[in-house]
Design a protein around this motif. Structure first.
Motif, PDB file in Angstrom:
ATOM      1  N   LEU A 124      29.873  30.273  19.438  1.00  0.00           N
ATOM      2  CA  LEU A 124      29.338  31.349  18.613  1.00  0.00           C
ATOM      3  C   LEU A 124      29.051  32.528  19.525  1.00  0.00           C
ATOM      4  O   LEU A 124      28.340  32.390  20.528  1.00  0.00           O
ATOM      5  CB  LEU A 124      28.057  30.879  17.928  1.00  0.00           C
ATOM      6  N   THR A 125      29.611  33.687  19.216  1.00  0.00           N
ATOM      7  CA  THR A 125      29.406  34.860  20.057  1.00  0.00           C
ATOM      8  C   THR A 125      28.896  36.025  19.235  1.00  0.00           C
ATOM      9  O   THR A 125      29.348  36.250  18.113  1.00  0.00           O
ATOM     10  CB  THR A 125      30.709  35.262  20.797  1.00  0.00           C
ATOM     11  N   SER A 126      27.923  36.738  19.784  1.00  0.00           N
ATOM     12  CA  SER A 126      27.314  37.851  19.051  1.00  0.00           C
ATOM     13  C   SER A 126      26.853  38.922  20.025  1.00  0.00           C
ATOM     14  O   SER A 126      26.311  38.610  21.087  1.00  0.00           O
ATOM     15  CB  SER A 126      26.112  37.347  18.241  1.00  0.00           C
ATOM     16  N   LEU A 127      27.089  40.164  19.659  1.00  0.00           N
ATOM     17  CA  LEU A 127      26.580  41.290  20.445  1.00  0.00           C
ATOM     18  C   LEU A 127      25.331  41.884  19.822  1.00  0.00           C
ATOM     19  O   LEU A 127      24.881  42.956  20.205  1.00  0.00           O
ATOM     20  CB  LEU A 127      27.659  42.373  20.572  1.00  0.00           C
ATOM     21  N   GLY A 128      24.766  41.180  18.838  1.00  0.00           N
ATOM     22  CA  GLY A 128      23.525  41.631  18.229  1.00  0.00           C
ATOM     23  C   GLY A 128      23.675  42.989  17.576  1.00  0.00           C
ATOM     24  O   GLY A 128      24.643  43.263  16.864  1.00  0.00           O
ATOM     25  N   ALA A 129      22.702  43.864  17.827  1.00  0.00           N
ATOM     26  CA  ALA A 129      22.703  45.188  17.215  1.00  0.00           C
ATOM     27  C   ALA A 129      23.886  46.033  17.667  1.00  0.00           C
ATOM     28  O   ALA A 129      24.249  47.001  17.009  1.00  0.00           O
ATOM     29  CB  ALA A 129      21.391  45.901  17.541  1.00  0.00           C
ATOM     30  N   LEU A 130      24.505  45.670  18.797  1.00  0.00           N
ATOM     31  CA  LEU A 130      25.666  46.405  19.306  1.00  0.00           C
ATOM     32  C   LEU A 130      26.974  45.784  18.844  1.00  0.00           C
ATOM     33  O   LEU A 130      28.032  46.101  19.371  1.00  0.00           O
ATOM     34  CB  LEU A 130      25.632  46.441  20.837  1.00  0.00           C
ATOM     35  N   GLY A 131      26.912  44.913  17.848  1.00  0.00           N
ATOM     36  CA  GLY A 131      28.057  44.105  17.466  1.00  0.00           C
ATOM     37  C   GLY A 131      29.222  44.835  16.849  1.00  0.00           C
ATOM     38  O   GLY A 131      30.272  44.240  16.628  1.00  0.00           O
ATOM     39  N   GLY A 132      29.081  46.119  16.549  1.00  0.00           N
ATOM     40  CA  GLY A 132      30.197  46.857  15.994  1.00  0.00           C
ATOM     41  C   GLY A 132      30.599  46.356  14.618  1.00  0.00           C
ATOM     42  O   GLY A 132      29.903  45.578  13.972  1.00  0.00           O
ATOM     43  N   ILE A 133      31.747  46.803  14.155  1.00  0.00           N
ATOM     44  CA  ILE A 133      32.234  46.443  12.823  1.00  0.00           C
ATOM     45  C   ILE A 133      33.178  45.247  12.892  1.00  0.00           C
ATOM     46  O   ILE A 133      33.103  44.323  12.089  1.00  0.00           O
ATOM     47  CB  ILE A 133      32.947  47.644  12.176  1.00  0.00           C
ATOM     48  N   VAL A 134      34.084  45.256  13.875  1.00  0.00           N
ATOM     49  CA  VAL A 134      35.079  44.199  14.027  1.00  0.00           C
ATOM     50  C   VAL A 134      35.273  43.938  15.511  1.00  0.00           C
ATOM     51  O   VAL A 134      35.212  44.855  16.334  1.00  0.00           O
ATOM     52  CB  VAL A 134      36.432  44.599  13.381  1.00  0.00           C
ATOM     53  N   SER A 135      35.504  42.676  15.856  1.00  0.00           N
ATOM     54  CA  SER A 135      35.831  42.319  17.232  1.00  0.00           C
ATOM     55  C   SER A 135      36.905  41.238  17.209  1.00  0.00           C
ATOM     56  O   SER A 135      37.196  40.656  16.161  1.00  0.00           O
ATOM     57  CB  SER A 135      34.583  41.819  17.979  1.00  0.00           C
ATOM     58  N   THR A 136      37.516  40.987  18.354  1.00  0.00           N
ATOM     59  CA  THR A 136      38.535  39.933  18.455  1.00  0.00           C
ATOM     60  C   THR A 136      38.149  39.027  19.614  1.00  0.00           C
ATOM     61  O   THR A 136      38.668  39.161  20.729  1.00  0.00           O
ATOM     62  CB  THR A 136      39.940  40.523  18.681  1.00  0.00           C
ATOM     63  N   PRO A 137      37.223  38.083  19.394  1.00  0.00           N
ATOM     64  CA  PRO A 137      36.763  37.228  20.489  1.00  0.00           C
ATOM     65  C   PRO A 137      37.886  36.376  21.084  1.00  0.00           C
ATOM     66  O   PRO A 137      38.826  35.998  20.385  1.00  0.00           O
ATOM     67  CB  PRO A 137      35.686  36.358  19.842  1.00  0.00           C
ATOM     68  N   VAL A 138      37.751  36.104  22.379  1.00  0.00           N
ATOM     69  CA  VAL A 138      38.727  35.277  23.089  1.00  0.00           C
ATOM     70  C   VAL A 138      38.238  33.835  23.096  1.00  0.00           C
ATOM     71  O   VAL A 138      37.060  33.561  23.348  1.00  0.00           O
ATOM     72  CB  VAL A 138      38.924  35.779  24.534  1.00  0.00           C
ATOM     73  N   LEU A 139      39.137  32.906  22.818  1.00  0.00           N
ATOM     74  CA  LEU A 139      38.778  31.494  22.746  1.00  0.00           C
ATOM     75  C   LEU A 139      38.198  30.986  24.061  1.00  0.00           C
ATOM     76  O   LEU A 139      38.595  31.412  25.148  1.00  0.00           O
ATOM     77  CB  LEU A 139      40.013  30.662  22.384  1.00  0.00           C
ATOM     78  N   ASN A 140      37.274  30.067  23.930  1.00  0.00           N
ATOM     79  CA  ASN A 140      36.676  29.400  25.081  1.00  0.00           C
ATOM     80  C   ASN A 140      37.409  28.067  25.261  1.00  0.00           C
ATOM     81  O   ASN A 140      36.966  27.024  24.795  1.00  0.00           O
ATOM     82  CB  ASN A 140      35.175  29.187  24.827  1.00  0.00           C
TER      83      ASN A 140
END
Length: 423
Positions: free
Chosen positions: A342-358
């Motif tokens: 689970l990945t989160s940037l909190g209040a800086l999380g933006g609208i969309v992201s493309t997380p890289v698999l762990n």
């Protein structure tokens, strides 16, 4: 006088070589027994190497970034006693940590008196950093800068990856005294300087893992919009009623609970893929990796057996692990063994992201920021709290339809929060 040669110790787990990440001493320094001499990086964690003797450093066996074999000469220390050459391996590492090395050992830990620091604050020459940019520095350096009234973003760091050290604060103060009369217009002067930063230690490990993940896995991402108004109302109610006695809840433990419940119907997401053996291992235990930002980069401490934890138990464990990772105190075991992240940037999380698999996991769920927007509900325009989940999957293992249904299941659980607790 004699010379005590300390060799790279055997850290265990079959590790034959490690990367020298940072020296905490230099030639000519006096050291005491148990003082940290260097940090070395294994595949999973940063390890402090302490001194087994008192003495004076006369030679260093490598440079930061160099990969050294177990048993090779790490450092030579001049000691009192007979002139014969003594050899040993450094004692067992005193600490395992995921973070890059701390700044130089504080002056209180050295056997020589420290020069008095200036009592008044002078502003040194500024360097170009954004106002919200967080420079790399250890907690001790941050506190020292705060005591001196120095803004760290204005200080040039000379440590690995531009890390700010205690010596950099002293240099900043000294240069500030000599440049106190510099014109204010200097902030607008043209600049042509360049700085090369060696990619070593934890930053190198992160880079290698990210490159490996994107080259080996067939990434695809799926984004779903979620109305979190109800779950936020529940969270606020629980915090008001139980926050003082049980601790405050963030959104993360609710997301962990939603993952646990959704995975019952989508066990293929809670899996590891061994692409060399061509074997998928689905796990009953849900070990949730929670991506955590530290001064040296992204760490992923693991909330083990999330399926057996209550909201407050999950919240306490997430907080404990995040603090350990940020302070460089998370153990190797706490940073490995996750089954889904689970990945989160909190209040800086933006609208969309493309997380890289762990890797070797096959799914990662990314959380974007919560925003209030006008939405149409039963024909009426109302203000709702909305959030996107931007998640990535390994297409070699996970089909697109299954990924969409999985995230939609999480959406349903969060939008109807009572269902998180219905068995």
């Amino acid at each position: 006088m004699g010379t005590h040669v300390i060799k790279m110790p055997d850290i265990g787990e079959g590790i034959a070589e490690v990367e020298l990440s940072q020296w905490h001493v230099k030639v000519g320094d006096l050291v005491v027994e148990d003082q940290v001499l260097a940090d070395v990086m294994t595949d999973k964690a940063m390890v402090d190497i302490p001194s087994p003797v008192h003495g004076k450093v006369i030679a260093l066996g490598g440079q930061p970034g160099e990969v050294m074999a177990v048993g090779s000469v790490l450092i030579s220390i001049e000691v009192e006693g007979a002139g014969n050459l003594k050899e040993s391996s450094a004692p067992a590492p005193v600490k395992e940590a995921p973070a890059a090395p701390k700044a130089e050992a504080s002056v209180e830990s050295k056997p020589v008196a420290a020069a008095p620091r200036p009592a008044t604050v002078c502003q040194g020459p500024m360097i170009a950093r954004e106002a919200d940019e967080r420079p790399l520095a250890s907690p001790a350096v941050r506190k020292h800068a705060l005591d001196l009234g120095i803004q760290l973003r204005l200080v040039r760091g000379t440590g690995p990856a531009g890390r700010v050290l205690h010596e950099d604060l002293d240099t900043y103060l000294a240069q500030g005294q000599s440049n106190a009369s510099a014109p204010a217009s200097a902030a607008y002067a043209q600049r042509n300087d360049e700085e090369q930063i060696q990619v070593i230690g934890m930053r190198r490990k992160i880079a290698q893992r990210m490159q490996d993940a994107t080259q080996r896995a067939a990434h695809f991402s799926y984004v779903e919009e979620i109305d979190v108004t109800a779950i936020e109302e529940l969270r606020a109610h629980l915090n008001e009623k139980h926050g003082a006695s049980r601790g405050k809840l963030t959104l993360l433990p609710f997301l962990v609970r939603a993952l646990v419940v959704a995975l019952r119907d989508f066990p293929q997401m809670n899996a590891r893929y061994d692409d060399e053996a061509q074997v998928i291992t689905r796990l009953g235990a849900v070990h949730v990796g929670v991506a955590t930002q530290s001064d040296v980069g992204l760490m992923v401490p693991v909330v083990r057996h999330a399926e057996a934890r209550s909201l407050w138990d999950s919240a306490a464990e997430i907080s404990r692990l995040a603090n350990a990772a940020r302070n460089g105190k998370a153990s190797r075991d706490e940073l490995s063994g996750s089954t889904i992240t689970l990945t989160s940037l909190g209040a800086l999380g933006g609208i969309v992201s493309t997380p890289v698999l762990n890797l070797p996991e096959v799914a990662i769920v990314g959380v974007n920021k919560i925003v209030e927007r006008p939405m149409v509900v039963k024909g009426q325009v109302v203000i709702r709290k909305m959030m996107n989940l931007s998640s990535s999957f390994d297409h070699r293992v996970v089909d697109g339809m299954d990924a969409a249904l999985f995230i939609q299941a999480i959406r349903g659980l969060l939008e109807q929060p009572a269902t998180l607790f219905v068995e």
